[in-house]
Design a protein around this motif. Structure first.
Motif, PDB file in Angstrom:
ATOM      1  N   THR A   1       0.845  -1.199   0.000  1.00 34.56           N
ATOM      2  CA  THR A   1       0.000   0.000   0.000  1.00 34.56           C
ATOM      3  C   THR A   1       0.878   1.246   0.000  1.00 34.56           C
ATOM      4  OG1 THR A   1      -1.836  -1.135   1.096  1.00 34.56           O
ATOM      5  CG2 THR A   1      -1.795   1.251   1.269  1.00 34.56           C
ATOM      6  N   GLY A   2       1.963   1.219   0.748  1.00 36.90           N
ATOM      7  CA  GLY A   2       2.900   2.338   0.744  1.00 36.90           C
ATOM      8  C   GLY A   2       3.653   2.458  -0.561  1.00 36.90           C
ATOM      9  N   ARG A   3       4.060   1.338  -1.090  1.00 36.25           N
ATOM     10  CA  ARG A   3       4.831   1.342  -2.336  1.00 36.25           C
ATOM     11  C   ARG A   3       3.977   1.772  -3.528  1.00 36.25           C
ATOM     12  NH1 ARG A   3       7.970  -3.856  -4.928  1.00 36.25           N
ATOM     13  NH2 ARG A   3       8.550  -2.828  -6.857  1.00 36.25           N
TER      14      ARG A   3
ATOM     15  N   SER B   1       1.151   3.776  -3.602  1.00 38.60           N
ATOM     16  CA  SER B   1       0.222   4.737  -3.011  1.00 38.60           C
ATOM     17  C   SER B   1      -0.718   5.357  -4.044  1.00 38.60           C
ATOM     18  CB  SER B   1       0.997   5.833  -2.277  1.00 38.60           C
ATOM     19  OG  SER B   1       1.863   6.504  -3.175  1.00 38.60           O
ATOM     20  N   GLN B   2      -0.403   5.214  -5.317  1.00 33.74           N
ATOM     21  CA  GLN B   2      -1.273   5.732  -6.374  1.00 33.74           C
ATOM     22  C   GLN B   2      -2.540   4.876  -6.511  1.00 33.74           C
ATOM     23  OE1 GLN B   2       1.835   4.532  -6.673  1.00 33.74           O
ATOM     24  NE2 GLN B   2       3.036   5.668  -8.148  1.00 33.74           N
TER      25      GLN B   2
ATOM     26  N   PRO C   1      -6.070   1.494  -1.476  1.00 36.77           N
ATOM     27  CA  PRO C   1      -5.680   0.430  -0.540  1.00 36.77           C
ATOM     28  C   PRO C   1      -6.506  -0.847  -0.725  1.00 36.77           C
ATOM     29  CG  PRO C   1      -5.768   2.525   0.600  1.00 36.77           C
ATOM     30  CD  PRO C   1      -6.318   2.762  -0.779  1.00 36.77           C
TER      31      PRO C   1
END
Length: 71
Positions: free
Chosen positions: A15-17, A19-20, A23
């Motif tokens: 989800t962080g990687r 982020s576009q 989630p």
């Protein structure tokens, strides 16, 4: 799915990687990837890391062209 919580760190990382992406999209991709791998697996050791790698490949393909790394 057995031990779904073991995928939480994978989902958090991806989800962080990615982020576009939403989630929910990331989570659904991780769960679907895990299910596919588990279905074919004869050995389930390192399943979370395999899931992370394969899901990351799938998620990368979902990104618009401007978000992908070109060589």
């Amino acid at each position: 799915m057995a031990n779904e919580h073991s995928l939480d760190p994978v989902i958090d990382f991806l989800t962080g990687r990615f982020s576009q992406l939403a989630p929910q999209t990331v989570a659904e991709t991780v769960y679907a990837t895990h299910a596919q791998l588990k279905e074919k697996a004869t050995i389930t050791t390192h399943m979370a890391s395999l899931t992370q790698r394969k899901a990351a490949e799938t998620l990368a393909q979902m990104l618009p062209a401007e978000h992908t790394h070109q060589v």
